[in-house]
Design an enzyme around this catalytic site. Structure first.
Site, short mmCIF file in Angstrom:
data_model
loop_
_atom_site.label_atom_id
_atom_site.label_comp_id
_atom_site.label_asym_id
_atom_site.label_seq_id
_atom_site.Cartn_x
_atom_site.Cartn_y
_atom_site.Cartn_z
N ASP A 198 36.73 86.73 30.97
CA ASP A 198 37.43 85.53 31.42
C ASP A 198 36.44 84.56 32.08
O ASP A 198 35.65 84.95 32.93
CB ASP A 198 38.50 85.97 32.42
CG ASP A 198 39.28 84.83 33.04
OD1 ASP A 198 39.20 83.70 32.52
OD2 ASP A 198 39.99 85.07 34.04
N HIS A 371 42.56 84.16 38.79
CA HIS A 371 41.29 84.32 38.10
C HIS A 371 40.15 84.38 39.11
O HIS A 371 40.08 83.57 40.03
CB HIS A 371 41.05 83.16 37.12
CG HIS A 371 42.13 82.98 36.11
ND1 HIS A 371 42.05 83.50 34.84
CD2 HIS A 371 43.33 82.35 36.18
CE1 HIS A 371 43.14 83.18 34.16
NE2 HIS A 371 43.94 82.48 34.97
#
Length: 557
Positions: A198, A371
């Site tokens: 990610d 995130h």
């Protein structure tokens, strides 16, 4: 793929963009697909409901797909699953689908809506390994902004690939334990072939704040308000929903859920024990008018300014049950996804116009990203120590920043592959390299249709939304092609229908165009309509600097 000793990783979505994540892993002719996400349309994609990855390369290879794995229940990883299943031949022919229980429950709900109930969705647990054909799939507990998120290891005869999915290293998660650091470190000890990670927050230094810090801040903000509170967040951010519920209990307020996806996700999470909601706390929208304002919290979809979301409709005074009024406070417990800033700012402005106050993450720390920031991405790289790195889930700038971060930690630059959708990475005993690109791009969901909407169609929709529709009807003689009646002009949504001077100029232009076609002995009606279209469009631009959709109709009598 003909060489059984070659491993092929093909990103189909999520590179050069935020959203529609999908990657295919192929070995010896067999395939595992990781995630099947969607992206929501931009303002320019008028009339489009969803944007999907172009997975047409898989369409004729349904029998080669051993499994589809979904890392977690967010739309950009799960939302495209029904459309993928349809394109692969329907529920009965669908490959097995794996994910943790909440993810699979959300997947079943989506497939039910599309009448794909026969697809086989299998719940797995963190730490579980599933063998499917030539692949072994291992599911590793991860922390994110939704329960039951996981990293996924794909083990092949050539080595192991680790897909991080969306993750952060939250040391005090509000649901479950922290990430499985020990298992990630063991990948480093065993020798990890490739990390596919990610990249969303690679531009943010330091560590992401814990979700546990958000609840007290929400309570503090709510405690200072006396009117109705309207909180907007992602419908799938169930941790945030729980924190709002906890604050409502503390402040003796009732909670109303607005938005179909919000209600559906809450019901699923409650049934699986991921949400603790006391009986009697949730009220229906019709009950709001019977409660004093200081007893109400509304939890709504629409944090990204989505056109049909509950908050957007409230902001534009179009919601059938809740109307924004002075004294309301709207709390944005989310940050705009890159690309959504314009829609979010427009929604906020309309909320102010309606009399509400607005609180965003700029005013108080009422949002924590799911995130990880740079230090967490460094930790992932240092724990797993991969031979190759493929940045995923980010625009090209973020992918490049992720590469630079990996290089700083000692990964050779030649071993970090900043790819793009449709550009495969191929690995064999000799090393890794980019392969031959395959067709990539997007597919649109437009109503019930799936496909590549033509650029011309989108252009016309933009013109219709901005400058309206202009219909010109010319009646000509069947024998000589000359005008036999005054042109008719019909309008919808145009700003010039009362400009008599312009309308006279249009009629004169129609007569002139028809006369020129007759003089050139052009009798084909389609060709005459093309001439009319071009001439009227040019006249409209010269006179008004506008481009309505011009629809010429020629009738021969």
């Amino acid at each position: 793929m003909t060489n059984s000793a070659t491993l092929r990783v093909l990103p189909l979505g999520g590179l050069g963009e935020i959203g529609k994540n999908m990657t295919a892993v192929e070995y010896d002719g067999k395939i595992v697909v990781i995630d099947a996400g969607v992206r929501f349309p931009t303002a320019e994609q008028v009339g489009i409901d969803l944007v999907l990855p172009d997975f047409s390369v898989l369409k004729d290879r349904a029998d080669d797909i051993e499994a589809i794995v979904i890392t977690h229940g967010h739309e950009d990883h799960l939302g495209g699953l029904p459309y993928v299943i349809k394109q692969l031949g329907g529920a009965r022919k669908a490959p097995k689908i794996y994910g943790l229980p909440l993810t699979m429950a959300m997947g079943r709900s989506k497939l039910d809506e599309h009448r794909l109930r026969e697809a086989e969705l299998t719940d797995v647990k963190p730490g579980q390994t599933v063998k499917t054909g030539l692949f072994e799939l291992e599911f590793i507990h991860a922390t994110h902004s939704i329960p039951d998120a996981c990293n996924v290891a794909v083990k092949t005869p050539l080595g192991t690939l680790l897909f991080t999915g969306d993750y952060k290293f939250d040391q005090t998660p509000v649901d479950g334990g922290p990430a499985d650091f020990l298992r990630l470190a063991r990948f480093g000890e065993e020798g990890l072939l490739m990390l596919l990670g990610d990249s969303t927050n690679v531009d943010r230094p330091g560590w992401s704040p814990s979700e546990a810090l958000v609840g007290p801040e929400l309570l503090r903000v709510f405690g200072g308000l006396r009117g109705r509170i309207i909180v907007t967040s992602f419908a799938s951010n169930l941790h945030r929903v729980q924190q709002v519920i906890d604050a409502a209990i503390e402040l003796n307020r009732k909670v109303c859920l607005l938005g179909r996806s919000m209600r559906k996700n809450v019901n699923i999470a409650k049934s699986l024990g991921h949400l603790d909601v006391p009986d009697g706390l949730i009220v229906q929208p019709r009950e709001l008018e019977h409660l004093p304002d200081h007893r109400v919290i509304v939890m709504s979809t629409g944090s990204q300014g989505e056109p049909l979301s509950a908050l957007r409709r409230m902001a534009f005074r179009d919601h059938p049950q809740v109307r924004i009024r002075p004294g309301d406070t709207v709390v944005f417990s989310a940050t705009p996804i890159p690309g959504n800033e314009r829609a979010v700012n427009e929604t906020i402005d309309k909320l102010y116009q309606a009399g509400a106050e607005v609180v965003t993450h700029k005013d108080a720390p009422i949002h924590a990203s799911g995130h990880g920031y740079q230090e967490e991405m460094k930790l992932m790289l240092n724990l797993t120590r991969p031979k190759y790195v493929v940045p995923l889930h980010g625009d090209f700038h973020r992918l490049e920043l992720h590469k630079r971060l990996a290089v700083k930690l000692g990964i050779p630059a030649d071993n970090v592959f900043c790819a793009e959708n449709g550009l495969p990475i191929e690995v064999d005993a000799k090393g890794a390299r980019f392969g031959k690109p395959v067709p990539s791009g997007v597919m649109y969901v437009d109503g019930t249709d799936i496909g590549a909407t033509a650029d011309a169609a989108l252009r016309d929709r933009r013109s219709l939304s901005a400058d309206g529709l202009f219909v010109v009807v010319a009646t000509i003689g069947d024998d000589d092609g000359k005008s036999v009646a005054e042109p008719e002009l019909l309008f919808r949504g145009v700003p010039f229908e009362h400009d008599e001077a312009f309308l006279k100029a249009v009629r004169d232009q129609v007569d002139a165009s028809v006369e020129r076609a007759a003089a050139d002995e052009i009798h084909d009606l389609d060709e005459i309509q093309r001439i009319l279209h071009d001439d009227i469009a040019q006249l409209t631009w010269e006179k008004l600097k506008r481009r309505p959709v011009v629809l010429p109709v020629v009738v021969a009598v």
